[in-house]
Design a protein around this motif. Structure first.
Motif, PDB file in Angstrom:
ATOM      1  N   THR A   1       0.824  -1.208   0.000  1.00  0.00           N
ATOM      2  CA  THR A   1       0.000   0.000   0.000  1.00  0.00           C
ATOM      3  C   THR A   1       0.859   1.259   0.000  1.00  0.00           C
ATOM      4  O   THR A   1       0.606   2.195  -0.764  1.00  0.00           O
ATOM      5  N   VAL A   2       1.878   1.287   0.846  1.00  0.00           N
ATOM      6  CA  VAL A   2       2.746   2.470   0.922  1.00  0.00           C
ATOM      7  C   VAL A   2       3.517   2.667  -0.392  1.00  0.00           C
ATOM      8  O   VAL A   2       3.619   3.786  -0.895  1.00  0.00           O
ATOM      9  N   ILE A   3       4.026   1.578  -0.962  1.00  0.00           N
ATOM     10  CA  ILE A   3       4.757   1.682  -2.233  1.00  0.00           C
ATOM     11  C   ILE A   3       3.827   2.175  -3.336  1.00  0.00           C
ATOM     12  O   ILE A   3       4.200   3.075  -4.117  1.00  0.00           O
ATOM     13  N   ALA A   4       2.612   1.617  -3.415  1.00  0.00           N
ATOM     14  CA  ALA A   4       1.654   2.058  -4.434  1.00  0.00           C
ATOM     15  C   ALA A   4       1.283   3.525  -4.220  1.00  0.00           C
ATOM     16  O   ALA A   4       1.193   4.295  -5.189  1.00  0.00           O
ATOM     17  N   LEU A   5       1.091   3.915  -2.968  1.00  0.00           N
ATOM     18  CA  LEU A   5       0.767   5.307  -2.663  1.00  0.00           C
ATOM     19  C   LEU A   5       1.870   6.237  -3.136  1.00  0.00           C
ATOM     20  O   LEU A   5       1.596   7.272  -3.764  1.00  0.00           O
TER      21      LEU A   5
END
Length: 157
Positions: free
Chosen positions: A60-64
């Motif tokens: 999630t953090v990488i995609a964000l």
């Protein structure tokens, strides 16, 4: 055509993540305990649940970050004012994290077991308080935004 493809991909992704999450929770709750006679029962599959949460959070953090940077660069070319507005939001979020870190309580927690003692230090205690306070503030802002949006919609009729 592209919207249908995007909708299908996001739908399948949602179902896959949901299935993995339900599976991890089922293993955690129904997989048994290490010692049934212990005062505090420890599920056997705690690591599976924790690793799934770490993986989901990391993805999630990488995609964000990837989508945020991509959107910022795209907006900077077409709408520079809107791009700078989104940058201001990121700066305000960083300031919020800094403020909530400073108000965190560094006092050690009592009755911590040996395995968790290395997290019972001021840095980790303040970091956990930082995230808890940030979640409270963002939740309150979401509720205020929903109420304000509803009031604005009613007043514009």
């Amino acid at each position: 055509m592209a919207v249908t493809k995007i909708r299908k991909i996001s739908s399948w992704t949602l179902w896959a993540v949901l299935a993995l999450s339900v599976g991890a929770l089922a293993l955690f709750y129904f997989g048994g305990v290490v010692d049934p006679n212990a005062e505090k029962k420890e599920p056997i599959n705690t690591n599976i649940l924790l690793y799934w949460v770490y993986i989901a959070t990391l993805i999630t953090v990488i995609a964000l970050l990837i989508f945020g940077v991509f959107q910022f660069i795209t907006s900077l070319k077409t709408k520079p004012k809107a791009a700078l507005g989104s940058l201001v939001v990121l700066v305000l979020f960083a300031v919020l994290l800094g403020i909530t870190y400073t108000i965190g309580n560094p006092a050690p927690l009592p009755n911590i077991n040996v395995d968790s003692a290395h997290f019972n230090v001021p840095f980790w205690l303040k970091v956990s308080d930082m995230w808890i306070y940030t979640i409270y503030i963002l939740l309150a802002l979401c509720v205020i935004a929903m109420i304000a949006s509803s009031v604005k919609k009613i007043l514009n009729k």
